[in-house]
Design a protein around this motif. Structure first.
Motif: not given
Length: 508
Positions: A222, A238, A242
């Motif tokens: 991530m 995103w 993340c």
């Protein structure tokens, strides 16, 4: 659970020397595979049309998979047998090498490199454990000396071998022989290993912590995936979410490890170790030093081969003074300097390496694309001396105040942290190097653009080394000297969980 078999009569048993040659060859194969890849990356980029993000994952994917599996690989060997795990690891590594060599596109190559890293994590931790149970205490000093020589040889020969195989373009295969060369070596190691390596297990093996492995791997993915892909995708929302979410995953990992410790005493990471100030500081140094190496070695290769247009062979030969300087300084630091000056040697190494980088920045700006290999020799030698002063004594400094019963967990965590730092550094290349290069750059401006990006990246590395210098004040002033195999009663488990110390110069 069966205990390890008694060591055979080593005076007459020559089989142990054949077993030693097998495991050392496997370690050398893994070591060379790490260093060989960087030099061939520009050839892969041209042949496969790989994106810059894919280039980073060809190296970072291996480091990430290797780091995530190191401690678990050692424990699997404790539980199911080191010989068995070594053979499984070398089989998988050989298969993954074949898949890399025959990769049809960048996606297949990245996936195959992930498999390579995962199987290396099964193979490498068994090497020192097999040596430990095969040789008595009075012979281990000589054996580990030979092992150190193999590591030094890998540091020098890997880039050169990669350069030669790529330059020769055997059978029109371009970069592919750097992976295919592992096939005959791996097959021979598998056949001979079955015959000559003696099986052994730990009498008190810790249990597996697969949930811990999953959490730490997820957290790293991530964090690193958005770093490598973010620039190409325009830094989408995103990606930021993340990276922020990775902190939540790491917090969950710490909470789970505490619960695992209370439940059965077999956590992936022994969190109590971080109460030892020198260990916590040493882990921070390992992580940041891994970042330094991850950034430098990739951007250095791209600068020489794409920015300056040098051949793989010329780039490989340019790095020889660096490798020799690292090996020479590493030997001197452990034998002569650290016993006399202690922690100051490591701090001098950080400052020396930073001085070499500053000299490199000046030369790259002064000579531009007309720079010659011989002009790079001085900054590379200075950098190599600095790195050698750090890499060899650092593990002893980190382990200095760690209780003996936790030495295995601690050494395993040291190596894992270094590889994680390496993967993070490779991910940061998108920010510190590619972030300075325009996507629509004209071919005539490539050299200057890559030269400027290289200098910008080195400033980042200098800044990280300054942080490392300051953190080193928390290391013991006089680190204790831990000589592997010096104690006849040393616990084999401690060796098993502490995988092969891979010099950062070998980082991928």
């Amino acid at each position: 659970m069966s205990s390890q078999p008694a060591v055979p009569d080593t005076a007459s048993d020559r089989r142990r020397w054949i077993a030693l040659a097998i495991v050392m060859t496997a370690a050398f194969m893994d070591l060379v595979d790490v260093t060989i890849v960087n030099i061939a990356i520009p050839s892969m980029e041209r042949d496969l049309g790989a994106s810059f993000g894919a280039i980073q994952w060809i190296t970072a994917g291996y480091a990430l998979a290797f780091a995530a599996g190191l401690i678990t690989g050692g424990r699997l060997g404790d539980i199911y047998g080191r010989k068995r795990l070594f053979l499984i690891g070398i089989s998988g590594f050989t298969l993954a090498s074949a898949l890399c060599g025959f990769a049809a596109n960048e996606e297949m190559l990245v996936a195959s490199r992930l498999l390579q890293g995962a199987t290396a994590a099964m193979m490498v931790p068994q090497v020192l454990a097999i040596i430990h149970v095969t040789f008595p205490a009075h012979e281990r000093g000589k054996v580990f000396g030979m092992f150190g020589a193999i590591i030094g040889l890998g540091a020098v020969s890997g880039p050169l071998l990669g350069a030669l195989l790529t330059q020769w373009n055997l059978f029109g295969l371009e970069w592919r022989p750097i992976f295919l060369i592992n096939l005959p070596v791996g097959i021979a190691g598998l056949i001979l290993g079955r015959k000559f390596i003696t099986e052994s297990r730990a009498p008190k093996a810790l249990k597996l912590d697969l949930v811990g492995v999953a959490l730490v791997t997820l957290g790293l993915l991530m964090l690193i995936y958005p770093l490598t892909r973010g620039r190409e995708l325009g830094w989408p929302l995103w990606g930021h979410l993340c990276m922020a979410g990775s902190l939540v995953v790491f917090a969950a990992f710490v909470a789970y490890e505490k619960r695992k410790t209370r439940k059965d005493g077999s956590p992936l990471v022994e969190l109590s170790l971080f109460r030892v100030k020198s260990f916590a500081a040493g882990i921070a140094v390992q992580l940041t030093f891994g970042i330094v190496c991850g950034i430098f070695f990739l951007v250095w290769t791209l600068y020489m081969q794409i920015g300056l247009g040098w051949s793989p062979l010329r780039a490989g030969l340019t790095g020889v003074p660096f490798s020799i300087a690292v090996s020479a300084a590493a030997g001197m630091s452990v034998q002569k300097l650290v016993p006399r000056f202690g922690r100051k040697v490591l701090q001098a190494g950080a400052l020396t390496m930073a001085a070499g980088l500053l000299l490199y920045i000046w030369e790259a700006g002064r000579y531009g694309t007309a720079i010659h290999s011989w002009q790079m020799s001085l900054p590379l030698v200075v950098m190599g001396v600095g790195m050698g002063l750090i890499v060899a004594p650092l593990t002893d400094a980190v382990l200095s105040d760690v209780p003996r019963e936790h030495s295995g967990s601690a050494s395993g965590l040291i190596n894992t942290t270094q590889q994680m730092g390496n993967a993070l550094g490779l991910g940061l290349v998108s920010v510190v190097f590619f972030g300075s290069i325009d996507d629509r750059i004209a071919p005539s401006a490539v050299g200057k653009a890559f030269g400027d990006a290289f200098q910008s990246s080195l400033w980042w590395v200098v800044a990280v080394l300054a942080v490392i210098f300051l953190v080193m004040f928390a290391l013991p002033a006089r680190p204790k000297q831990h000589v592997e195999g010096a104690d006849a009663d040393a616990d084999t488990e401690a060796v098993t969980e502490g995988p092969v110390d891979r010099e950062p110069v070998l980082s991928h």
